[in-house]
Design a protein around this motif. Structure first.
Motif, PDB file in Angstrom:
ATOM      1  N   HIS A 112      -3.093   4.866  -2.329  1.00  0.00           N
ATOM      2  CA  HIS A 112      -4.051   5.704  -1.597  1.00  0.00           C
ATOM      3  C   HIS A 112      -3.839   7.171  -1.977  1.00  0.00           C
ATOM      4  N   ARG A 113      -4.784   7.750  -2.670  1.00  0.00           N
ATOM      5  CA  ARG A 113      -4.648   9.123  -3.145  1.00  0.00           C
ATOM      6  C   ARG A 113      -5.056  10.159  -2.093  1.00  0.00           C
ATOM      7  N   ARG A 114      -5.777   9.726  -1.061  1.00  0.00           N
ATOM      8  CA  ARG A 114      -6.252  10.683  -0.063  1.00  0.00           C
ATOM      9  C   ARG A 114      -5.786  10.355   1.352  1.00  0.00           C
ATOM     10  N   GLN A 115      -4.833   9.469   1.454  1.00  0.00           N
ATOM     11  CA  GLN A 115      -4.307   9.109   2.776  1.00  0.00           C
ATOM     12  C   GLN A 115      -2.793   9.241   2.783  1.00  0.00           C
ATOM     13  N   ALA A 116      -2.256   9.619   3.926  1.00  0.00           N
ATOM     14  CA  ALA A 116      -0.803   9.723   4.085  1.00  0.00           C
ATOM     15  C   ALA A 116      -0.423   9.192   5.455  1.00  0.00           C
ATOM     16  N   LEU A 117       0.751   8.590   5.536  1.00  0.00           N
ATOM     17  CA  LEU A 117       1.262   8.173   6.834  1.00  0.00           C
ATOM     18  C   LEU A 117       1.767   9.400   7.592  1.00  0.00           C
TER      19      LEU A 117
ATOM     20  N   LYS B  17       6.141  -0.975   7.907  1.00  0.00           N
ATOM     21  CA  LYS B  17       6.003   0.315   7.224  1.00  0.00           C
ATOM     22  C   LYS B  17       7.385   0.872   6.894  1.00  0.00           C
TER      23      LYS B  17
ATOM     24  N   TYR C 264       1.177   5.492   0.115  1.00  0.00           N
ATOM     25  CA  TYR C 264       0.463   6.615   0.702  1.00  0.00           C
ATOM     26  C   TYR C 264       1.075   7.953   0.296  1.00  0.00           C
ATOM     27  N   GLY C 265       0.290   9.027   0.461  1.00  0.00           N
ATOM     28  CA  GLY C 265       0.791  10.375   0.240  1.00  0.00           C
ATOM     29  C   GLY C 265       1.186  10.607  -1.204  1.00  0.00           C
TER      30      GLY C 265
ATOM     31  N   GLN D  46       0.840  -1.188   0.000  1.00  0.00           N
ATOM     32  CA  GLN D  46       0.000   0.000   0.000  1.00  0.00           C
ATOM     33  C   GLN D  46       0.881   1.246   0.000  1.00  0.00           C
TER      34      GLN D  46
END
Length: 467
Positions: free
Chosen positions: A116-121, A144, A51-52, A49
């Motif tokens: 994930h286009r709208r989630q970031a770690l 991660k 992110y960001g 997955q």
């Protein structure tokens, strides 16, 4: 943290060090962890997955390709780029992949590679999560990783002590330009000599020289391929859908067939510097083998300036070719380490000032060194190279490392040459120090809106489409 010049100059594949090479290394690290802890045989499926920024521009930056190749066990510096597409096509067709090249697992591109286009770690704009599942679809392990620029990968939750210990192992540790210059003054050595002494912490003198010359060789090959020398693929259009025409091969032909025009144009050398940078970044954009310097998005700046030195300056100086190349890379590396330690070289974190800006600063320092600059002039050249890149945004159109990235490398190379020449015409005394400009770059990056930091949500990435 970077502690060696070889942390900055790494051989990899395009188009992005943070979005292709970093995820590739992270995926390989995850697969190696499964292998090391005897978990491969238990693994029935893996999921990756992103992110960001990785999620927003991953397809255009080759993140999906990097992840798959890493899970297969390939390393960025040795992956056989000629057969990459065959491996990727097989995974797409079979919906399975061979972890570390030995263990067959299920892998659906639709369900197991998620952007994930709208989630970031929370830890960094370039975050990744890898999960291994058993035959009952229970989680075996989840880890991660963060791709922090230039192909550097950090495992979330890992103890930083080993890296800090490595930093303290070197003969001449430094964490600022002032410390660097003070040590050089005290020991009466050059910046390159200090860096060489530090590299001996991990390698023999012969290996340091050999590896540096190998880096230069890869840079030279990249320029040649981009110019179309023994490379029929250097024409046509770059992949990705923007229909960006490859220009380097045609430009090379123009410059070599009409050399007499250079006699009437004193600025024709600029055409060659532009050519070198464009050639590298077209190779990068097409997924070719490049040297992160310090990133893939800025991979053309330092090779372009080194070719300028080797072909236009070295002929008139008594320095041995190899020694000049080694001095250039070590000096540029010292400057790059300062940015990596005190700011960032990640476009997703500070914008393109951290990529092309840093490369320009490094190249200016390296060029000033091989042109006989004093330590103070070298530091001044590095400062000038960044000062006039402050605020540079990262706004790749379509999420591809093409517009404005390719031309931006050419401009960065020209700026680096000019920065070195300006510094060499001075006495090394200047009002803004390199340490000041590094801090300013970091602060500017922190203030910059996220849409201008490798998200393809602002700047040219939006306005070009709208127009």
């Amino acid at each position: 943290m970077a502690v060696s010049v070889f942390d900055l100059f790494k051989i990899g594949i395009g188009p992005s060090s943070s979005h292709t090479v970093g995820p590739m290394r992270a995926a390989k690290m995850f697969a190696e962890h499964l292998q090391k802890h005897d978990l491969l045989s238990e693994t029935s499926r893996v999921r990756a997955q992103m992110y960001g920024s990785l999620g927003l521009t991953g397809i255009g930056h080759g993140t999906d390709k990097g992840v798959l190749l890493g899970l297969l066990g390939y390393a960025p510096d040795t992956v056989p780029i000629e057969t990459v597409q065959d491996d990727l096509d097989k995974i797409s067709l079979d919906q399975r992949l061979m972890l570390m090249g030995t263990h067959d697992v299920a892998f659906s591109l639709k369900h197991d590679l998620i952007l994930h286009r709208r989630q970031a770690l929370a830890e960094h704009p370039n975050g990744m999560k890898f999960t291994a599942y058993d035959h009952a679809d229970h989680v075996i392990i989840e880890r991660k990783y963060l791709s922090v620029g230039g192909g550097f990968v950090v495992t979330v939750g890992m103890d930083p002590a080993p890296v800090l210990d490595a930093f303290n192992e070197v003969k001449y540790p430094f964490s600022s330009a002032k410390e660097l210059l003070d040590i050089c003054q005290r020991e009466q050595i050059s910046i390159a000599e200090l860096m060489f002494a530090n590299e001996l912490t991990w390698r023999s003198a012969e290996d340091v020289r050999a590896e540096l010359m190998n880096i230069w060789s890869v840079m030279q090959t990249c320029v040649s391929r981009g110019c179309g020398i023994n490379n029929p693929d250097a024409t046509g259009y770059l992949p990705g859908g923007l229909n960006v025409k490859r220009r380097a091969a045609e430009l090379y032909t123009q410059l070599t067939q009409h050399a007499e025009r250079a006699l009437s144009d004193p600025l024709s050398v600029m055409d060659w510097v532009n050519l070198y940078a464009i050639a590298v970044n077209e190779e990068n954009a097409s997924g070719g083998r490049v040297v992160t310097a310090p990133t893939n998005g800025a991979a053309g700046v330092i090779p372009a300036v080194m070719h300028y030195y080797e072909r236009f300056i070295l002929r008139s100086t008594p320095s041995a070719p190899d020694e000049g190349i080694i001095t250039f890379l070590l000096t540029a590396g010292a400057v790059g380490l300062l940015y990596k330690l005190n700011a960032s070289i990640s476009g997703a974190e500070v914008g393109c000032q951290g990529e092309v800006g840093v490369a320009c600063s490094m190249a200016a320092a390296g060029l000033a060194a091989v042109m006989g600059g004093t330590r103070e002039q070298i530091e001044n050249a590095a400062e000038i190279g960044m000062e006039h890149n402050l605020g540079l945004t990262c706004d790749p159109v379509g999420g591809l490392v093409q517009i404005p990235c390719i031309e931006r490398n050419a401009m960065g190379a020209i700026k680096a040459v000019n920065a070195a020449r300006m510094a060499l015409r001075g006495d090394g005394v200047h009002h803004v120090s390199l340490d000041m400009v590094i801090k300013t770059m970091r602060d500017t990056g922190a203030d910059m809106k996220s849409k201008y930091k490798e998200t393809a949500k602002g700047g040219l990435a939006v306005n070009m489409v709208e127009c």
